[in-house]
Design an enzyme around this catalytic site. Structure first.
Site, PDB file in Angstrom:
ATOM      1  N   TRP A   1     -19.543  52.618  26.065  1.00  0.00           N
ATOM      2  CA  TRP A   1     -19.896  51.275  25.571  1.00  0.00           C
ATOM      3  C   TRP A   1     -21.051  50.674  26.355  1.00  0.00           C
ATOM      4  CZ3 TRP A   1     -18.349  51.059  20.947  1.00  0.00           C
ATOM      5  CH2 TRP A   1     -17.141  51.635  20.573  1.00  0.00           C
TER       6      TRP A   1
ATOM      7  N   ASP B   1     -19.319  42.522  28.865  1.00  0.00           N
ATOM      8  CA  ASP B   1     -18.573  42.948  27.686  1.00  0.00           C
ATOM      9  C   ASP B   1     -17.107  43.035  28.137  1.00  0.00           C
ATOM     10  OD1 ASP B   1     -17.286  44.278  25.652  1.00  0.00           O
ATOM     11  OD2 ASP B   1     -18.605  46.032  25.642  1.00  0.00           O
TER      12      ASP B   1
ATOM     13  N   LYS C   1      -8.282  43.584  20.435  1.00  0.00           N
ATOM     14  CA  LYS C   1      -7.381  44.306  21.355  1.00  0.00           C
ATOM     15  C   LYS C   1      -6.426  43.338  22.051  1.00  0.00           C
ATOM     16  CE  LYS C   1     -11.266  47.365  22.194  1.00  0.00           C
ATOM     17  NZ  LYS C   1     -11.056  48.513  21.319  1.00  0.00           N
TER      18      LYS C   1
END
Ligand code: PLP
Length: 356
Positions: A101, A168, A192
Site C-alpha cells: 500500500w 494512511d 475494516k
C-alpha cells in the site's frame, strides 16, 4: 448463525449495527422510506452525516484546525489526492515504504512532485518497520502507512519529525489510542474498523491547504468538500450511515482507549499461541507485530490446505494469507469478538496435537 470472520476487509461488523441497518433498509426512523430512498439533502440524512463527523472528531479528539470528510474513491484515490493538494511540482515529499500500500501511494505521488523514499523494508519482504531514516528538512510531508494489512506490521510508535505527517490508517483507524493531532492529514477506507465499504474518511488540517499552485479538478480539491460540508455531490448515504452506527458502537466500547484494551487482548492470545505451538511461526519482527493483521506460516507448508479445510469446518473463515506472504492472516479488527480468537486458537491447538 454467524461464522468467525477473520477477513481482511471488508470485514466483520458489530451485530447491533447490522440489525439497525437492516431495519433502516425497510423503514428509516419511521419515515416510511428506506435509508436508500431518502434524499441526501434532507434533514434526515444531514443528521446522520453530522453525527458521524462529530463522533469522529470526538473519538479522535481532533483540534479545531481539522476538517472531517467522507469521500468516494477509496483510500486508493487518496494516494493521488494527497499529493495533488499538498505537493508542489518542484517540491519533495518523503515516504516510508512498508509494503504494497505504501508503494501504491509512492507511485501516485511521483506524478505530482519529487518523492524521497526515506526508508524501505522491501529487502526483507517487509517483515519489519524501518527504524533508521532521515527526513529531508525541506520535505513537504512525511507519509507513513500506520498498519500494513498484507505483511502484518504496524508502527507502534509514530515517528517524531518536524515535517507535517500524513498517514494512511486504512487498517488501524480508531483501533488504539494515538495523538491524532500530531498529523496534518489522515485518511482511511472505513471498511475494516469503522464501517462498510463505500466511503473513505479524511481528516485534514485546513491550515495545510491552498499552498499549491496547480489547478486542482473540483471534485479532487479538499477545499471544495470542506466548503460544502462533505456534501459536494451525492455522498454514499448507506455507507456513511453504517459508519455512523459503527462509531456509536465504538463510543459504547469506551472509544479508542476501550477498544485498544480489547484489541490488545485478542492479539496477545493469538500471538501467544503462535509462539508456543510448534506447528506455527510468526512472519514479522516481534516488536513490529500488528494487532490488526496477524500473519503466520507453518514449517510444514504441505499441511496448510488441510488446516484451512479444518478451520472451515469449525466456521473459521478468511484466514488464508495474502499471496505475497503465504500461510495465514487473521484480521482482528475492532468488531471481531474475543470469542472468535479463542475458537481459532483452540483449532490451532487441536490441529497441532493431531499432527504431532
Ligand atoms: N491502504 C491500506 C493500508 C489498505 O489495507 C487498503 C485496502 O485494503 C488500501 C489502502 C486500499 O483501500 P481501498 O480499497 O479503499 O482503496
Amino acid at each position: 448463525m454467524k461464522v468467525h470472520n477473520f477477513n481482511a476487509g471488508p470485514s466483520v461488523l458489530p451485530n447491533e449495527v447490522l440489525y439497525k441497518a437492516s431495519k433502516a433498509l425497510i423503514d428509516f426512523e419511521g419515515s416510511g422510506m428506506s435509508i436508500l430512498e431518502i434524499g441526501h439533502r434532507t434533514p434526515l440524512f444531514q443528521a446522520v452525516l453530522d453525527e458521524a463527523r462529530n463522533l469522529l472528531r470526538e473519538l479522535m479528539q481532533l483540534d479545531d484546525d481539522f476538517e472531517i470528510l467522507y469521500l468516494h474513491g477509496g483510500a486508493t484515490t487518496q494516494f493521488l489526492q494527497v499529493p495533488m493538494n499538498l505537493l508542489e511540482n518542484d517540491g519533495t515529499a518523503s515516504y516510508i515504504d512498508t509494503g504494497v500500500w505504501s508503494n501504491k501511494a509512492i507511485k501516485e505521488a511521483k506524478q505530482f512532485g519529487f518523492v524521497d523514499v526515506a526508508a524501505s523494508s522491501k529487502e526483507s519482504n517487509y517483515n519489519h518497520i524501518p527504524k533508521q531514516f532521515t527526513i529531508q528538512p525541506k520535505s513537504t510531508y512525511l507519509h507513513i502507512t500506520t498498519n500494513n494489512t498484507i505483511y502484518g506490521t504496524q508502527w507502534q510508535k509514530i515517528p517524531e519529525t518536524d515535517v507535517p505527517l500524513v498517514a494512511d490508517m486504512s487498517s488501524d483507524i480508531l483501533s488504539r489510542q494515538l495523538d491524532f493531532n500530531k498529523f496534518t492529514l489522515i485518511y482511511a477506507g472505513v471498511q475494516k474498523n469503522m464501517g462498510a465499504a463505500g466511503t473513505t474518511m479524511v481528516a485534514v488540517r485546513k491550515s495545510a491547504l491552498g499552498k499549491v499552485t496547480r489547478k486542482i479538478p473540483t471534485i479532487l480539491d479538499y477545499r471544495n468538500h470542506i466548503e460544502n460540508g462533505s456534501m459536494l455531490n451525492t455522498p454514499p448515504v448507506f455507507a456513511i450511515y453504517i459508519s455512523m452506527l459503527t462509531l456509536r458502537w465504538l463510543k459504547d466500547q469506551g472509544g479508542a482507549a476501550g477498544i485498544e484494551k480489547i484489541n490488545e487482548k485478542k492479539a496477545a492470545l493469538l500471538y501467544n499461541e503462535i509462539d508456543h505451538n510448534p506447528l506455527f511461526r510468526g512472519t514479522v519482527a516481534k516488536e513490529d507485530r500488528s494487532r490488526m493483521n496477524v500473519c503466520y506460516i507453518m514449517d510444514k507448508p504441505e499441511l496448510e490446505e488441510e488446516f484451512l479445510k479444518f478451520c472451515k469446518k469449525e466456521d473459521i473463515i478468511g484466514i488464508k494469507g495474502h499471496r505475497s506472504v503465504g500461510g495465514f492472516r487473521a484480521s482482528l479488527y475492532n468488531a471481531l469478538p474475543y470469542d472468535s480468537v479463542e475458537v481459532l486458537v483452540e483449532a490451532m491447538k487441536y490441529f497441532s496435537l493431531k499432527k504431532a
